[in-house]
Write a protein that holds these residues in place. Structure first.
Motif, PDB file in Angstrom:
ATOM      1  N   LEU A  12      -7.757  -0.129   5.892  1.00  0.00           N
ATOM      2  CA  LEU A  12      -6.471  -0.783   5.646  1.00  0.00           C
ATOM      3  C   LEU A  12      -5.357   0.239   5.453  1.00  0.00           C
ATOM      4  O   LEU A  12      -4.201  -0.012   5.802  1.00  0.00           O
ATOM      5  N   ASN A  13      -5.686   1.405   4.926  1.00  0.00           N
ATOM      6  CA  ASN A  13      -4.681   2.451   4.719  1.00  0.00           C
ATOM      7  C   ASN A  13      -4.274   3.151   6.006  1.00  0.00           C
ATOM      8  O   ASN A  13      -3.298   3.899   6.028  1.00  0.00           O
ATOM      9  N   THR A  14      -5.021   2.932   7.078  1.00  0.00           N
ATOM     10  CA  THR A  14      -4.692   3.604   8.337  1.00  0.00           C
ATOM     11  C   THR A  14      -3.647   2.836   9.141  1.00  0.00           C
ATOM     12  O   THR A  14      -3.185   3.324  10.165  1.00  0.00           O
ATOM     13  N   ILE A  15      -3.276   1.643   8.666  1.00  0.00           N
ATOM     14  CA  ILE A  15      -2.307   0.815   9.373  1.00  0.00           C
ATOM     15  C   ILE A  15      -0.924   1.028   8.768  1.00  0.00           C
ATOM     16  O   ILE A  15      -0.705   0.711   7.594  1.00  0.00           O
ATOM     17  N   PRO A  16       0.026   1.570   9.525  1.00  0.00           N
ATOM     18  CA  PRO A  16       1.384   1.742   9.000  1.00  0.00           C
ATOM     19  C   PRO A  16       2.030   0.380   8.731  1.00  0.00           C
ATOM     20  O   PRO A  16       1.999  -0.501   9.591  1.00  0.00           O
ATOM     21  N   PHE A  80      -5.042  -4.793  13.390  1.00  0.00           N
ATOM     22  CA  PHE A  80      -6.217  -4.100  12.896  1.00  0.00           C
ATOM     23  C   PHE A  80      -7.220  -4.030  14.035  1.00  0.00           C
ATOM     24  O   PHE A  80      -7.149  -4.804  14.991  1.00  0.00           O
ATOM     25  N   GLY A  81      -8.192  -3.127  13.933  1.00  0.00           N
ATOM     26  CA  GLY A  81      -9.094  -3.012  15.061  1.00  0.00           C
ATOM     27  C   GLY A  81     -10.410  -2.333  14.761  1.00  0.00           C
ATOM     28  O   GLY A  81     -10.560  -1.662  13.731  1.00  0.00           O
ATOM     29  N   LYS A  82     -11.350  -2.534  15.660  1.00  0.00           N
ATOM     30  CA  LYS A  82     -12.634  -1.854  15.628  1.00  0.00           C
ATOM     31  C   LYS A  82     -12.826  -1.189  16.989  1.00  0.00           C
ATOM     32  O   LYS A  82     -12.540  -1.780  18.024  1.00  0.00           O
ATOM     33  N   TYR A  83     -13.303   0.054  16.976  1.00  0.00           N
ATOM     34  CA  TYR A  83     -13.434   0.816  18.212  1.00  0.00           C
ATOM     35  C   TYR A  83     -14.851   1.368  18.331  1.00  0.00           C
ATOM     36  O   TYR A  83     -15.452   1.811  17.347  1.00  0.00           O
ATOM     37  N   ASN A 150      -2.299   5.788  -0.265  1.00  0.00           N
ATOM     38  CA  ASN A 150      -3.034   6.730   0.576  1.00  0.00           C
ATOM     39  C   ASN A 150      -3.695   7.825  -0.252  1.00  0.00           C
ATOM     40  O   ASN A 150      -4.834   8.220   0.017  1.00  0.00           O
ATOM     41  N   LEU A 151      -3.007   8.320  -1.273  1.00  0.00           N
ATOM     42  CA  LEU A 151      -3.609   9.348  -2.127  1.00  0.00           C
ATOM     43  C   LEU A 151      -4.775   8.774  -2.924  1.00  0.00           C
ATOM     44  O   LEU A 151      -5.754   9.471  -3.189  1.00  0.00           O
ATOM     45  N   LYS A 152      -4.682   7.492  -3.287  1.00  0.00           N
ATOM     46  CA  LYS A 152      -5.779   6.868  -4.030  1.00  0.00           C
ATOM     47  C   LYS A 152      -7.057   6.800  -3.191  1.00  0.00           C
ATOM     48  O   LYS A 152      -8.147   6.651  -3.743  1.00  0.00           O
ATOM     49  N   GLY A 153      -6.912   6.908  -1.882  1.00  0.00           N
ATOM     50  CA  GLY A 153      -8.091   6.978  -1.030  1.00  0.00           C
ATOM     51  C   GLY A 153      -8.858   8.285  -1.195  1.00  0.00           C
ATOM     52  O   GLY A 153      -9.997   8.410  -0.747  1.00  0.00           O
ATOM     53  N   PHE A 171       3.919   6.744   7.224  1.00  0.00           N
ATOM     54  CA  PHE A 171       5.024   6.480   6.303  1.00  0.00           C
ATOM     55  C   PHE A 171       6.208   5.817   6.997  1.00  0.00           C
ATOM     56  O   PHE A 171       7.225   5.538   6.370  1.00  0.00           O
ATOM     57  N   ASP A 172       6.058   5.554   8.287  1.00  0.00           N
ATOM     58  CA  ASP A 172       7.095   4.882   9.078  1.00  0.00           C
ATOM     59  C   ASP A 172       8.442   5.581   8.915  1.00  0.00           C
ATOM     60  O   ASP A 172       9.463   4.977   8.591  1.00  0.00           O
ATOM     61  N   ILE A 173       8.425   6.892   9.138  1.00  0.00           N
ATOM     62  CA  ILE A 173       9.617   7.731   8.976  1.00  0.00           C
ATOM     63  C   ILE A 173      10.407   7.741  10.283  1.00  0.00           C
ATOM     64  O   ILE A 173       9.823   7.881  11.365  1.00  0.00           O
TER      65      ILE A 173
END
Length: 309
Positions: A12-16, A80-83, A150-153, A171-173
């Protein structure tokens, strides 16, 4: 207000969370905190429950409905996805398939249902990201909220590194910041440092530089004192959280005196001085105007490209 734990799969954290406001992030992760291990059953949130969970400030229900709808509209834009290991097989899906808002009843509510393919994100977790909802909710900056989760990961290792590409994506910068490190420092790293120092003991943020002309920034490294695996997240009093936050601020040598004062004022709930607040408001306005300008330019460029084709 009761403390809640947010717990979900690391994917879940990998999705911006593109263009999510801090309010929308609070609503989304408040929902996540109560959807864990519920399977595909429909979960009902009354407006009052969701407002309390997310620490929602405005009182008007019609505005609350609008914020919920905006949150869901952005959620269905996330894939979201599975690869497969080869990368040739890919399954893409949305997280929720039901988001039913009923604001005209005696007790207004939202019914939410998770999509079956998204169940591994919240159910029967082998590995997970875990943190206290109250800590996430109390952060003001969207960048700080993204950095926090993200840091909590990596909470038990005390170190996280992001390449520049990944950092800008997660971070959608704005792309306009790609070569403007001063903007990244001012609008991204500064609020992260001030808001997360109280929560991560000994937090340091280091830019990694590559070779070549001007030594370009190629990544960002975060380090802090690692947490114990059995560290308490929920049953901590408000005073204990405040004491720990104050200690972390006062003993962090990375912060200037002014940054320490600002960080201390934030955890005490003290409003910034008028002059400083006006300055920050103006900087935020300039930032928003620049982002809008870049977005408009990108649309025009795409239209030109389509026309040429």
């Amino acid at each position: 207000m009761s403390n809640e734990i947010i717990k979900y799969g690391p994917e879940l954290n990998t999705i911006p969370l593109r263009k999510f406001s801090p309010v929308e992030m609070n609503l989304f992760f408040s929902i996540v905190s109560r959807m864990r291990n519920k399977g595909t059953q429909t979960v009902r949130f009354t407006f009052d429950q969701l407002k309390e969970l997310s620490d929602y400030k405005p009182t008007a229900n019609n505005r609350f409905e609008d914020d919920i709808q905006r949150t869901y509209t952005k959620l269905i834009g996330l894939h979201f996805g599975k690869y497969s290991h080869s990368g040739l097989n890919r399954d893409l899906f949305v997280m929720f398939t039901k988001f039913q808002i009923r604001g005209d009843t005696e007790s207004p509510y939202v019914d939410i249902e998770i999509y079956k393919d998204a169940l591994p994100l919240l159910n029967n977790l082998d590995t997970w990201v875990r943190y206290a909802l109250t800590e996430f909710r109390n952060l003001h900056s969207g960048y700080a909220k993204t950095a926090f989760r993200n840091l909590k990961g990596f909470r038990t290792t005390g170190y996280a590194y992001f390449t520049k590409d990944k950092f800008f994506e997660l971070f959608d910068i704005p792309r306009s910041y790609w070569k403007k490190t001063a903007n990244v420092d001012q609008f991204v790293l500064k609020p992260i440092k001030e808001e997360l120092t109280p929560l991560f003991r000994g937090l340091t943020i280091r830019k990694k530089y590559g070779k070549g002309r001007g030594k370009p920034v190629i990544g960002y490294a975060f380090a802090w004192k690692a947490e114990r695996k059995d560290a308490e997240d929920v049953h901590i009093s408000k005073q204990q959280r405040l004491n720990e936050a104050r200690f972390n601020i006062e003993h962090n040598t990375e912060l200037s005196d002014k940054e320490k004062w600002r960080a201390l004022d934030k955890i005490r709930g003290v409003k910034l001085g008028t002059t400083e607040q006006e300055y920050l408001n103006q900087k935020q306005k300039e930032h928003d105007e620049e982002v809008a300008k870049i977005a408009k330019q990108e649309v025009l460029e795409q239209l030109k490209k389509n026309w040429r084709q």
